[in-house]
Write a protein that holds these residues in place. Structure first.
Motif, PDB file in Angstrom:
ATOM      1  N   SER A 174       0.843  -1.184   0.000  1.00  0.00           N
ATOM      2  CA  SER A 174       0.000   0.000   0.000  1.00  0.00           C
ATOM      3  C   SER A 174       0.880   1.235   0.000  1.00  0.00           C
ATOM      4  O   SER A 174       2.069   1.184   0.254  1.00  0.00           O
ATOM      5  CB  SER A 174      -0.852   0.001   1.267  1.00  0.00           C
ATOM      6  OG  SER A 174       0.005   0.177   2.354  1.00  0.00           O
ATOM      7  N   ALA A 175       0.231   2.385  -0.295  1.00  0.00           N
ATOM      8  CA  ALA A 175       0.988   3.640  -0.271  1.00  0.00           C
ATOM      9  C   ALA A 175       1.566   3.875   1.107  1.00  0.00           C
ATOM     10  O   ALA A 175       2.647   4.402   1.266  1.00  0.00           O
ATOM     11  CB  ALA A 175       0.063   4.787  -0.645  1.00  0.00           C
ATOM     12  N   LYS A 176       0.819   3.441   2.118  1.00  0.00           N
ATOM     13  CA  LYS A 176       1.272   3.645   3.485  1.00  0.00           C
ATOM     14  C   LYS A 176       2.581   2.895   3.741  1.00  0.00           C
ATOM     15  O   LYS A 176       3.547   3.441   4.259  1.00  0.00           O
ATOM     16  CB  LYS A 176       0.176   3.159   4.426  1.00  0.00           C
ATOM     17  CG  LYS A 176       0.543   3.188   5.888  1.00  0.00           C
ATOM     18  CD  LYS A 176      -0.637   2.757   6.700  1.00  0.00           C
ATOM     19  CE  LYS A 176      -0.251   2.388   8.108  1.00  0.00           C
ATOM     20  NZ  LYS A 176      -1.393   1.916   8.857  1.00  0.00           N
ATOM     21  N   GLU A 177       2.588   1.632   3.314  1.00  0.00           N
ATOM     22  CA  GLU A 177       3.809   0.848   3.520  1.00  0.00           C
ATOM     23  C   GLU A 177       4.969   1.459   2.746  1.00  0.00           C
ATOM     24  O   GLU A 177       6.070   1.597   3.251  1.00  0.00           O
ATOM     25  CB  GLU A 177       3.603  -0.595   3.048  1.00  0.00           C
ATOM     26  CG  GLU A 177       2.771  -1.407   4.004  1.00  0.00           C
ATOM     27  CD  GLU A 177       2.125  -2.584   3.309  1.00  0.00           C
ATOM     28  OE1 GLU A 177       1.538  -3.380   4.014  1.00  0.00           O
ATOM     29  OE2 GLU A 177       2.199  -2.694   2.075  1.00  0.00           O
ATOM     30  N   SER A 208       0.149   5.486  -4.335  1.00  0.00           N
ATOM     31  CA  SER A 208       0.699   6.544  -3.485  1.00  0.00           C
ATOM     32  C   SER A 208      -0.293   7.663  -3.251  1.00  0.00           C
ATOM     33  O   SER A 208      -0.263   8.310  -2.218  1.00  0.00           O
ATOM     34  CB  SER A 208       1.949   7.152  -4.117  1.00  0.00           C
ATOM     35  OG  SER A 208       2.924   6.176  -4.265  1.00  0.00           O
ATOM     36  N   THR A 209      -1.126   7.942  -4.251  1.00  0.00           N
ATOM     37  CA  THR A 209      -1.991   9.106  -4.112  1.00  0.00           C
ATOM     38  C   THR A 209      -3.391   8.741  -3.628  1.00  0.00           C
ATOM     39  O   THR A 209      -4.234   9.616  -3.482  1.00  0.00           O
ATOM     40  CB  THR A 209      -2.118   9.856  -5.458  1.00  0.00           C
ATOM     41  OG1 THR A 209      -2.577   8.922  -6.429  1.00  0.00           O
ATOM     42  CG2 THR A 209      -0.804  10.445  -5.896  1.00  0.00           C
ATOM     43  N   SER A 210      -3.632   7.445  -3.396  1.00  0.00           N
ATOM     44  CA  SER A 210      -5.004   7.050  -3.091  1.00  0.00           C
ATOM     45  C   SER A 210      -5.527   7.738  -1.828  1.00  0.00           C
ATOM     46  O   SER A 210      -6.693   8.059  -1.747  1.00  0.00           O
ATOM     47  CB  SER A 210      -5.110   5.532  -2.976  1.00  0.00           C
ATOM     48  OG  SER A 210      -4.306   5.116  -1.915  1.00  0.00           O
ATOM     49  N   ASN A 211      -4.663   7.998  -0.867  1.00  0.00           N
ATOM     50  CA  ASN A 211      -5.127   8.640   0.363  1.00  0.00           C
ATOM     51  C   ASN A 211      -4.718  10.097   0.484  1.00  0.00           C
ATOM     52  O   ASN A 211      -5.397  10.877   1.133  1.00  0.00           O
ATOM     53  CB  ASN A 211      -4.561   7.912   1.581  1.00  0.00           C
ATOM     54  CG  ASN A 211      -5.291   6.616   1.835  1.00  0.00           C
ATOM     55  OD1 ASN A 211      -6.234   6.290   1.117  1.00  0.00           O
ATOM     56  ND2 ASN A 211      -4.870   5.889   2.832  1.00  0.00           N
ATOM     57  N   TYR A 212      -3.566  10.445  -0.111  1.00  0.00           N
ATOM     58  CA  TYR A 212      -3.029  11.787   0.100  1.00  0.00           C
ATOM     59  C   TYR A 212      -3.928  12.845  -0.517  1.00  0.00           C
ATOM     60  O   TYR A 212      -4.449  12.672  -1.614  1.00  0.00           O
ATOM     61  CB  TYR A 212      -1.636  11.918  -0.525  1.00  0.00           C
ATOM     62  CG  TYR A 212      -0.585  11.096   0.158  1.00  0.00           C
ATOM     63  CD1 TYR A 212      -0.857  10.390   1.319  1.00  0.00           C
ATOM     64  CD2 TYR A 212       0.689  11.033  -0.362  1.00  0.00           C
ATOM     65  CE1 TYR A 212       0.119   9.642   1.939  1.00  0.00           C
ATOM     66  CE2 TYR A 212       1.676  10.283   0.247  1.00  0.00           C
ATOM     67  CZ  TYR A 212       1.380   9.584   1.396  1.00  0.00           C
ATOM     68  OH  TYR A 212       2.345   8.850   1.996  1.00  0.00           O
ATOM     69  N   GLY A 213      -4.040  13.946   0.198  1.00  0.00           N
ATOM     70  CA  GLY A 213      -4.780  15.079  -0.352  1.00  0.00           C
ATOM     71  C   GLY A 213      -6.281  14.943  -0.228  1.00  0.00           C
ATOM     72  O   GLY A 213      -7.018  15.807  -0.676  1.00  0.00           O
ATOM     73  N   LYS A 214      -6.716  13.855   0.370  1.00  0.00           N
ATOM     74  CA  LYS A 214      -8.163  13.651   0.460  1.00  0.00           C
ATOM     75  C   LYS A 214      -8.754  14.402   1.648  1.00  0.00           C
ATOM     76  O   LYS A 214      -9.951  14.639   1.691  1.00  0.00           O
ATOM     77  CB  LYS A 214      -8.486  12.159   0.584  1.00  0.00           C
ATOM     78  CG  LYS A 214      -8.106  11.368  -0.671  1.00  0.00           C
ATOM     79  CD  LYS A 214      -9.139  10.343  -0.977  1.00  0.00           C
ATOM     80  CE  LYS A 214      -8.989   9.638  -2.318  1.00  0.00           C
ATOM     81  NZ  LYS A 214      -8.061  10.162  -3.264  1.00  0.00           N
ATOM     82  N   VAL A 215      -7.901  14.743   2.598  1.00  0.00           N
ATOM     83  CA  VAL A 215      -8.410  15.422   3.794  1.00  0.00           C
ATOM     84  C   VAL A 215      -7.639  16.722   4.023  1.00  0.00           C
ATOM     85  O   VAL A 215      -6.421  16.746   3.897  1.00  0.00           O
ATOM     86  CB  VAL A 215      -8.236  14.521   5.046  1.00  0.00           C
ATOM     87  CG1 VAL A 215      -8.927  15.147   6.243  1.00  0.00           C
ATOM     88  CG2 VAL A 215      -8.784  13.141   4.792  1.00  0.00           C
ATOM     89  N   LYS A 216      -8.379  17.776   4.328  1.00  0.00           N
ATOM     90  CA  LYS A 216      -7.726  19.055   4.605  1.00  0.00           C
ATOM     91  C   LYS A 216      -8.107  19.540   5.997  1.00  0.00           C
ATOM     92  O   LYS A 216      -9.222  19.277   6.449  1.00  0.00           O
ATOM     93  CB  LYS A 216      -8.182  20.113   3.604  1.00  0.00           C
ATOM     94  CG  LYS A 216      -7.635  19.886   2.224  1.00  0.00           C
ATOM     95  CD  LYS A 216      -8.177  20.905   1.256  1.00  0.00           C
ATOM     96  CE  LYS A 216      -7.600  20.615  -0.127  1.00  0.00           C
ATOM     97  NZ  LYS A 216      -8.213  21.426  -1.153  1.00  0.00           N
ATOM     98  N   LEU A 217      -7.175  20.237   6.608  1.00  0.00           N
ATOM     99  CA  LEU A 217      -7.494  20.902   7.864  1.00  0.00           C
ATOM    100  C   LEU A 217      -7.627  22.377   7.537  1.00  0.00           C
ATOM    101  O   LEU A 217      -6.666  23.008   7.088  1.00  0.00           O
ATOM    102  CB  LEU A 217      -6.366  20.680   8.878  1.00  0.00           C
ATOM    103  CG  LEU A 217      -6.553  21.366  10.218  1.00  0.00           C
ATOM    104  CD1 LEU A 217      -7.726  20.760  10.979  1.00  0.00           C
ATOM    105  CD2 LEU A 217      -5.290  21.258  11.062  1.00  0.00           C
ATOM    106  N   VAL A 218      -8.819  22.911   7.693  1.00  0.00           N
ATOM    107  CA  VAL A 218      -9.055  24.299   7.299  1.00  0.00           C
ATOM    108  C   VAL A 218      -9.477  25.098   8.523  1.00  0.00           C
ATOM    109  O   VAL A 218     -10.325  24.649   9.297  1.00  0.00           O
ATOM    110  CB  VAL A 218     -10.179  24.369   6.234  1.00  0.00           C
ATOM    111  CG1 VAL A 218     -10.377  25.796   5.755  1.00  0.00           C
ATOM    112  CG2 VAL A 218      -9.860  23.460   5.063  1.00  0.00           C
TER     113      VAL A 218
END
Ligand SMILES: Nc1ncnc2c1ncn2[C@@H]1O[C@H](COP(=O)(O)OP(=O)(O)OP(=O)(O)O)[C@@H](O)[C@H]1O
Length: 547
Positions: free
Chosen positions: A18-21, A146-156
């Motif tokens: 996985s991207a995490k690993e 790698s991109t499956s999870n990244y950028g999916k959540v933002k802290l605003v």
């Protein structure tokens, strides 16, 4: 044969991890191991790319994309500029000599790509368009993973409420299944739904010309964002839970400064003569691409004008700014740069060093200080203690951090833990760190937003190369100039008994002038010595400036 637990951070031929690993592995394992396993260490089978399938019109395309994540860019291609901008957004530069650049796709570089608004399918589409070869399946799988999870959540931070935001409600549900995050949520009783807001998507990085109309339309259509509110006191805990070693949804931080009505504005605009150069403008567009301010790092070579980028960012946000430099001389320089490039009033900018304990007037302004002054753990003077308390209790619009590559990771942690900032911008000339804690920078400050190529800036005439430095040394040491200076010093110092200061923007010339003239006249001289410079200036009443 390479195993599925490949941990180099490069795409695996048997991509099952996985991207995490991959991410964890990339952070902790040696890259070199990959080459030995994948290509063998014998000379014969190293980097054999003969199996790559060339497209019929390959001569018109600038890239070679290889299954192991390496990408080569021909710098003589007419598409070089567009391809460079794109590659620097998605890959790490390995080396950039004159004719051919080498880049490497890594989980970090893809995290940075996603964080500046690039979507998985856009990355693949543009890469495919630029590549001479059919995109290897391994590379496509790697980008997906790698991109499956990244950028999916933002802290605003919106109207002083911390929102965890995502276009994907199922991702928010997944986050809320975590005990820490669910406890941090502020919700009305019985409220299971999420707040919904709409925004127009962006095609980031000006890669429009490389996409088809359908891809462009998909990228820029109106997007729905779902969000839930969290307790401000729990922000750090929630961020921790989202890191790759936990839930693996690292949160991007963005500051909706235009809608921040709680924190007062600072009256500061760029002066008309402050015209950011194209690469400075590009780095700022990565930071402000969607109308909010993204946290991250901008990499510009020495002398390329990081100060103007920092001051421009502060002027766009127009909220209180805490600027951190590595030493007291840099603090003075940053304060001067703010005054040089912006119209900020003297009363709104102050320095906090062991020598200067200034405070700005009113309820918003710019403070320039050193990392050490903030992170110092010993006993402080009363004045310092008061200023530190003000720094701690204030909400900073921008935390501007200079030379982030030299500041130890533990000091960052300390500084970031004692300052509350909506947006963090790191400036540096290199991402190579002595302590190899580059991963820490990615998560403590934010991902790399932009990196300029030194050679392009030299070619563009924005920074000097070795030859032009030699030429410069020749004209600054012009003997006629030297004799004129000698005459003026003799005339003022000896005939009129004036005090004389010689300024130059070239330290080599200044040292030569000082040593030669001091020897000639048997006088004392100081070079770039701060206390001496100050006391000399203060002791003089009247100045005649001769250029
Ligand atoms: N857009 C611009 N227009 C005109 N001059 C500029 C511009 N940007 C930078 N400069 C000039 O370039 C020089 C270098 O700028 P600056 O000191 O900010 O670079 P730097 O990247 O911080 O360098 P270093 O890494 O050595 O500290 C300065 O003289 C500055 O005035």
């Amino acid at each position: 044969m390479r195993s599925t637990s490949d941990t180099s951070g490069r795409p695996s031929k048997k991509h099952k991890s996985s991207a995490k690993e991959d991410y964890k592995a990339a952070a902790f394992e040696e890259e070199d191991a990959y080459y030995v396993e994948e290509f063998g260490d014998g000379e014969g089978n190293k980097r054999d790319f003969t199996k790559l399938e060339l497209k019929a019109d390959h001569v018109n395309r600038p890239l070679w994309a290889c299954a192991d994540g390496r990408i080569f860019l021909e710098t003589f291609s007419p598409l070089y500029k567009q391809a460079y901008d794109f590659l620097i957004a998605i890959a790490e530069p390995v080396c950039r000599p004159e004719s051919m650049h080498e880049y490497n796709l890594t989980p970090h570089s893809l995290y940075a790509a996603v964080s500046v608004g690039l979507e998985t399918e856009t990355i693949i589409a543009v890469l495919n368009k630029l590549s001479k070869t059919k995109l290897p399946k391994e590379m496509i799988d790697f980008i997906h993973a790698s991109t499956s999870n990244y950028g999916k959540v933002k802290l605003v931070l919106k109207k002083n409420r911390y929102l965890v935001e995502s276009p994907f409600p199922e991702v928010l549900k997944r986050l809320l299944s975590d005990e820490v995050i669910s406890r941090a949520r502020i919700s009305n009783e019985g409220d299971d739904g999420f707040a919904v807001s709409r925004s127009v998507g962006e095609v980031e990085g000006r890669h429009e010309e490389l996409l088809t109309e359908a891809q462009l339309a998909a990228a820029s259509e109106e997007k729905e964002a779902h969000s839930f509110e969290i307790d401000p006191a729990q922000v750090e805990n929630v961020k921790q839970r989202c890191l790759p070693n936990a839930l693996n949804y690292p949160m991007l931080e963005e500051y909706d400064f235009r809608n921040d009505t709680i924190n007062p504005d600072v009256e500061m605009e760029l002066k008309p003569q402050a015209q950011p150069r194209p690469y400075q403008e590009k780095s700022l567009s990565k930071m402000f691409g969607n109308g909010r301010a993204r946290s991250g790092i901008i990499v510009l070579p020495c002398g390329a004008g990081k100060s103007l980028v920092g001051v421009s960012a502060a002027c766009r946000i127009k909220k209180s700014c805490l600027c951190l430099a590595t030493n007291a001389v840099s603090v003075d320089q940053w304060a001067l740069q703010f005054k040089l490039w912006s119209n900020i009033g003297d009363e709104h900018i102050c320095r906090f060093t062991s020598d200067s304990k200034e405070r700005f007037c009113g309820n918003a302004g710019v403070v320039v200080t050193t990392y050490n002054m903030l992170a110092f753990g010993g006993k402080r003077s009363q004045d310092s203690e008061k200023i530190i308390e003000e720094i701690r209790s204030r909400e900073w619009g921008l935390l501007l951090m200079d030379e982030v590559h030299v500041v130890p990771a533990h000091m960052f942690r300390k500084v970031i833990s004692i300052t509350k900032s909506h947006c963090k911008l790191g400036l540096t000339a290199t991402l190579v760190r002595e302590d190899e804690r580059i991963t820490d920078l990615n998560f403590l400050i934010g991902p790399k937003l932009y990196e300029a190529n030194w050679l392009d800036l030299v070619k563009g005439g924005f920074i000097a190369n070795e030859n032009s430095k030699k030429k410069q040394a020749l004209y600054v040491m012009n003997p006629n100039k030297f004799r004129a200076c000698e005459f003026l010093i003799w005339f003022h110092a000896e005939q009129r008994d004036d005090k004389v200061i010689v300024f130059a923007d070239n330290l080599f010339a200044l040292t030569e002038y000082a040593t030669k003239l001091a020897i000639l006249k048997g006088q004392r001289y100081w070079i770039n010595s701060k206390p001496a410079r100050k006391s000399t200036l203060y002791s003089c009443q009247r100045w005649e400036i001769i250029q």
